[in-house]
Design a protein around this motif. Sequence first.
Motif, PDB file in Angstrom:
ATOM      1  N   ASP A  51     -30.652  45.661  66.316  1.00  0.00           N
ATOM      2  CA  ASP A  51     -31.739  45.970  65.984  1.00  0.00           C
ATOM      3  C   ASP A  51     -32.531  46.563  66.872  1.00  0.00           C
ATOM      4  N   ARG A  52     -32.384  46.366  68.419  1.00  0.00           N
ATOM      5  CA  ARG A  52     -32.915  47.047  69.337  1.00  0.00           C
ATOM      6  C   ARG A  52     -32.222  48.685  69.555  1.00  0.00           C
ATOM      7  N   VAL A  53     -31.027  48.624  69.053  1.00  0.00           N
ATOM      8  CA  VAL A  53     -30.309  50.088  68.901  1.00  0.00           C
ATOM      9  C   VAL A  53     -30.991  50.936  68.123  1.00  0.00           C
ATOM     10  N   SER A  85     -34.523  49.430  56.822  1.00  0.00           N
ATOM     11  CA  SER A  85     -35.781  48.905  57.220  1.00  0.00           C
ATOM     12  C   SER A  85     -36.275  49.801  58.444  1.00  0.00           C
ATOM     13  N   PHE A  86     -35.282  50.958  59.145  1.00  0.00           N
ATOM     14  CA  PHE A  86     -35.389  51.324  60.130  1.00  0.00           C
ATOM     15  C   PHE A  86     -35.872  53.046  59.507  1.00  0.00           C
ATOM     16  N   HIS A 136     -21.620  55.424  70.259  1.00  0.00           N
ATOM     17  CA  HIS A 136     -22.053  53.858  71.290  1.00  0.00           C
ATOM     18  C   HIS A 136     -21.801  53.017  70.639  1.00  0.00           C
ATOM     19  N   ASP A 137     -21.710  51.850  71.105  1.00  0.00           N
ATOM     20  CA  ASP A 137     -21.648  50.523  70.432  1.00  0.00           C
ATOM     21  C   ASP A 137     -23.186  50.054  70.139  1.00  0.00           C
ATOM     22  N   ALA A 138     -22.963  48.840  69.271  1.00  0.00           N
ATOM     23  CA  ALA A 138     -24.157  48.199  68.950  1.00  0.00           C
ATOM     24  C   ALA A 138     -24.522  46.911  69.657  1.00  0.00           C
ATOM     25  N   TYR A 143     -30.099  48.679  75.652  1.00  0.00           N
ATOM     26  CA  TYR A 143     -30.143  50.077  75.211  1.00  0.00           C
ATOM     27  C   TYR A 143     -31.387  50.824  74.994  1.00  0.00           C
ATOM     28  N   GLU A 144     -31.398  51.958  75.394  1.00  0.00           N
ATOM     29  CA  GLU A 144     -32.492  52.810  75.277  1.00  0.00           C
ATOM     30  C   GLU A 144     -32.435  54.142  74.813  1.00  0.00           C
TER      31      GLU A 144
END
Length: 390
Positions: A51-53, A85-86, A136-138, A143-144
């Motif tokens: 979710d952050r990624v 949803s993103f 990149h991984d999730a 993560y930024e």
Amino acid sequence: MEYVQERIATLHDLSGGRRSPDASGDLERAVDDTVVVVPMTDRECESPAADRVLSELESLDPAAVFVPVRAPAERIGTFRQWLESFSVPIQLLWCNSPAVETLLAEAGLSGAFGKGLDVWLALGPAADRGEFVVVHDADARSYEADHVRRLLTPLSFGFEFSKGYYARVEDGQLYGRLFRLFYEPLIAAVGAEHDEPIVDYLGAFRYALAGEFAASASLARHLRAPRAWGLEVGTLGDAFDHAGFSGTAQVDLGRHVHDHRAVAGETGLEGMSREVAAELLRVLEERGVGLEYETLAERCRVAGERLIDGYRADAAFNGLEYDVAGERDQLARYARSIGEPGPDRRLPRWVDAPLEPEAVLAAARPWLEGRVGSSAGDSSRQPTQKSDSR
């Protein structure tokens, strides 16, 4: 302040994360022409890290975000609705859909599956869509979005391959165990006996097993992906061939907080080490390194013992816990994974692949052809804002 250059260009975070990469015209144009690939499995659906990624990626404007997913049929609709949803131009690729499995079988590419296969399925379409590809991984809870810009910065200067590195320090102890206690000792053992350029190249990376890298579309089309684990080291071998020392860079991504695996068992780091070993040793053999397997495991263990002395001192210097006995046990487990690589089951380079990227996209998104029922649409075509209930 540490700013040493390795055999490959090394971009340091000299500001300690206080500054973003210079948002020059070249870098922003690179972001606009980049496809980000974020592989996921069913367990990543709605996870805090994933979710952050995706939330961070909302602040970028890449050409597309490809999410190759391995999940059962009854879960793929939920996965799609969550991704939609993103407000990101996401394209979900269902890597184990019946149509993808049929496509692979018809192309003679059936076989083992895992992260490597899933990323490979996305690389061909991604290289067709953008000039650059970032993978990149999730599972990074730290993560930024700037990680994408950092990985792309060398490419905006003309490099062809960029690898991320970062500190693995969490909960008051050192992580990055497979790299510290397997990859580094093995490269040290090989380097003590061989001076082939590939050995220097593999030894120049500060975190060779990081899942974060960026590549030109041309290089992405030349990657031969192992089907499961080992993708990271296999990528380095192909990057050596295509980009070499002068076209390769590594980028400081600060400190990462990841999910962790247990050590023992086939699903733990012990099992992973066997696949990583096979691909790493294959990379070396294919580029002219004659390996003496009868003594290599013991030489790796001895090299690891010397490194453990350094890790113990470094941990004490930083006030971290350090379990010497546990580290030695892991070193021994990983050293036992060393053996001849066995049959080569890597996937072909996309430039040689017996199927087209467009065919993969069609097979991996069967709902666009009405083959899988779901109320969710295609978020790559109709990005939506995140729900207020999140």
